[in-house]
Design a protein around this motif. Structure first.
Motif, short mmCIF file in Angstrom:
data_model
loop_
_atom_site.label_atom_id
_atom_site.label_comp_id
_atom_site.label_asym_id
_atom_site.label_seq_id
_atom_site.Cartn_x
_atom_site.Cartn_y
_atom_site.Cartn_z
N PRO A 11 53.77 3.22 25.27
CA PRO A 11 54.59 2.13 24.73
C PRO A 11 54.96 2.32 23.26
O PRO A 11 56.00 1.82 22.82
CB PRO A 11 53.69 0.90 24.92
N ALA A 12 54.14 3.03 22.51
CA ALA A 12 54.44 3.26 21.09
C ALA A 12 55.68 4.13 20.93
O ALA A 12 56.35 4.07 19.89
CB ALA A 12 53.25 3.90 20.39
N TRP A 13 55.98 4.94 21.91
CA TRP A 13 57.18 5.79 21.85
C TRP A 13 58.45 4.97 22.10
O TRP A 13 59.45 5.16 21.43
CB TRP A 13 57.11 6.89 22.91
N ALA A 14 58.39 4.11 23.11
CA ALA A 14 59.57 3.35 23.53
C ALA A 14 59.10 2.10 24.26
O ALA A 14 58.93 2.11 25.49
CB ALA A 14 60.47 4.20 24.44
N PRO A 15 58.85 1.01 23.55
CA PRO A 15 58.26 -0.18 24.18
C PRO A 15 59.10 -0.78 25.30
O PRO A 15 58.55 -1.20 26.33
CB PRO A 15 58.10 -1.16 23.01
N GLN A 16 60.41 -0.82 25.13
CA GLN A 16 61.26 -1.39 26.18
C GLN A 16 61.25 -0.51 27.42
O GLN A 16 61.14 -1.00 28.55
CB GLN A 16 62.70 -1.53 25.66
N GLY A 17 61.37 0.80 27.22
CA GLY A 17 61.36 1.72 28.34
C GLY A 17 60.03 1.73 29.06
O GLY A 17 59.97 1.77 30.30
N ALA A 18 58.93 1.71 28.31
CA ALA A 18 57.60 1.71 28.92
C ALA A 18 57.39 0.45 29.76
O ALA A 18 56.87 0.51 30.88
CB ALA A 18 56.53 1.81 27.84
N ALA A 19 57.82 -0.69 29.21
CA ALA A 19 57.66 -1.95 29.95
C ALA A 19 58.47 -1.94 31.24
O ALA A 19 58.01 -2.42 32.28
CB ALA A 19 58.07 -3.12 29.06
N ARG A 20 59.69 -1.41 31.19
CA ARG A 20 60.50 -1.37 32.41
C ARG A 20 59.88 -0.46 33.46
O ARG A 20 59.84 -0.79 34.64
CB ARG A 20 61.92 -0.92 32.07
N PHE A 21 59.41 0.73 33.05
CA PHE A 21 58.80 1.64 34.01
C PHE A 21 57.59 0.99 34.67
O PHE A 21 57.43 1.06 35.89
CB PHE A 21 58.40 2.94 33.32
N LEU A 22 56.74 0.34 33.89
CA LEU A 22 55.56 -0.31 34.45
C LEU A 22 55.96 -1.47 35.36
O LEU A 22 55.29 -1.74 36.36
CB LEU A 22 54.64 -0.79 33.33
N GLN A 23 57.04 -2.16 35.02
CA GLN A 23 57.56 -3.21 35.89
C GLN A 23 57.96 -2.63 37.25
O GLN A 23 57.62 -3.19 38.30
CB GLN A 23 58.76 -3.90 35.24
N LEU A 24 58.67 -1.50 37.23
CA LEU A 24 59.09 -0.86 38.47
C LEU A 24 57.88 -0.42 39.30
O LEU A 24 57.86 -0.56 40.52
CB LEU A 24 59.98 0.34 38.16
N VAL A 25 56.86 0.11 38.61
CA VAL A 25 55.63 0.52 39.30
C VAL A 25 54.96 -0.69 39.95
O VAL A 25 54.60 -0.67 41.14
CB VAL A 25 54.67 1.21 38.32
N GLU A 26 54.78 -1.75 39.18
CA GLU A 26 54.06 -2.93 39.66
C GLU A 26 54.80 -3.64 40.79
O GLU A 26 54.17 -4.24 41.67
CB GLU A 26 53.83 -3.89 38.49
N GLN A 27 56.13 -3.57 40.80
CA GLN A 27 56.91 -4.27 41.82
C GLN A 27 57.24 -3.37 43.01
O GLN A 27 58.02 -3.76 43.88
CB GLN A 27 58.18 -4.84 41.19
N GLY A 28 56.63 -2.19 43.05
CA GLY A 28 56.76 -1.34 44.23
C GLY A 28 58.12 -0.70 44.41
O GLY A 28 58.49 -0.35 45.54
N PHE A 29 58.84 -0.50 43.31
CA PHE A 29 60.15 0.13 43.43
C PHE A 29 60.07 1.56 43.93
O PHE A 29 60.93 2.02 44.68
CB PHE A 29 60.87 0.09 42.07
N TYR A 30 59.02 2.28 43.50
CA TYR A 30 58.93 3.71 43.80
C TYR A 30 58.31 3.94 45.18
O TYR A 30 57.19 4.41 45.32
CB TYR A 30 58.12 4.43 42.72
N GLN A 31 59.08 3.62 46.21
CA GLN A 31 58.68 3.86 47.59
C GLN A 31 59.73 4.76 48.23
O GLN A 31 60.86 4.34 48.48
CB GLN A 31 58.59 2.53 48.36
N ASP A 32 59.36 6.01 48.45
CA ASP A 32 60.28 6.99 49.05
C ASP A 32 61.58 7.10 48.25
O ASP A 32 62.69 7.04 48.80
CB ASP A 32 60.57 6.64 50.50
N VAL A 33 61.45 7.31 46.97
CA VAL A 33 62.58 7.46 46.06
C VAL A 33 62.91 8.95 45.92
O VAL A 33 62.04 9.73 45.51
CB VAL A 33 62.26 6.84 44.68
N PRO A 34 64.12 9.37 46.24
CA PRO A 34 64.45 10.80 46.18
C PRO A 34 64.55 11.34 44.76
O PRO A 34 65.09 10.68 43.87
CB PRO A 34 65.80 10.88 46.88
N LEU A 35 64.02 12.52 44.54
CA LEU A 35 64.21 13.26 43.29
C LEU A 35 65.50 14.04 43.48
O LEU A 35 65.50 15.23 43.79
CB LEU A 35 63.01 14.16 43.04
#
Length: 206
Positions: A46-70
């Motif tokens: 979060p010290a690098w990019a607080p807004q970006g870190a918060a969004r990524f953790l939000q996506l993790v917590e809300q289960g967005f990353y389920q079978d997401v293609p690279l």
């Protein structure tokens, strides 16, 4: 090579979600993302990019990353993810403000994670992992602030296994088209045309 990214896919039936996670995060957070090639251990900073870190953790917590293609993995450049086939009840994540890109984090190193954008304050749910050792072209835009890094042993044992055989997305290459992925038949499109594509199966806090 620039990130002219398709990051504005919307799901009209879904309400916009808050731009940030509800609980501010200050300390580094470990996240494990299970992929088709193994687990990626990620240290969110979060010290690098607080807004970006918060969004990524939000996506993790809300289960967005389920079978997401690279879907856009280019050797010595980046591996992009975040677009998923359209389905009923899908969430639509509102764009978040940019974080300043810290000079001490440049040039981008292998294993950095950053959100992708199409202009100022456009970060939503598209992100990428840096695959090159030092990529001078990344971090030059206001939305390209690193928010996390992949740690060892994932950096040396799992990251190199992600397939780059399909290359860049159109119009720069013949890899998966993000607009086709975002269609209702996106999963079938990927299965038929890109059977060896890698996926993020799930992500969770460690």
């Amino acid at each position: 090579m620039r990130l002219s990214l398709f990051v504005s896919f919307v799901f009209a039936a879904a309400p916009l979600l808050a731009a940030q996670a509800t609980t501010p995060v200050v300390k580094p957070v470990h996240v494990v993302c299970t992929t088709s090639k193994g687990d990626l251990d990620i240290l969110v900073q979060p010290a690098w990019a607080p807004q970006g870190a918060a969004r990524f953790l939000q996506l993790v917590e809300q289960g967005f990353y389920q079978d997401v293609p690279l879907f856009r993995c280019v050797n010595n450049f980046l591996c992009q993810f975040g677009v998923v086939p359209l389905k009923a009840g899908a969430r639509n994540y509102a764009a978040i403000p940019d974080d300043p890109v810290k000079r001490e984090l440049l040039p981008f190193k292998r294993g950095y994670l950053s959100f992708a954008g199409s202009g100022p304050n456009s970060r939503s749910n598209h992100a990428f992992i840096t695959l090159g050792e030092k990529v001078e072209s990344l971090g030059t835009q206001p939305w390209e602030a690193p928010f996390a890094v992949i740690t060892e042993p994932s950096l040396s044992k799992v990251l190199p296994q992600l397939t780059t055989r399909y290359g860049d997305m159109p119009p720069w290459g013949k890899g998966p088209d993000p607009q086709r992925i975002a269609a209702p038949d996106g999963a079938a499109y990927l299965k038929a045309g890109f059977p060896q594509l890698d996926y993020i199966r799930s992500c969770k806090r460690k």
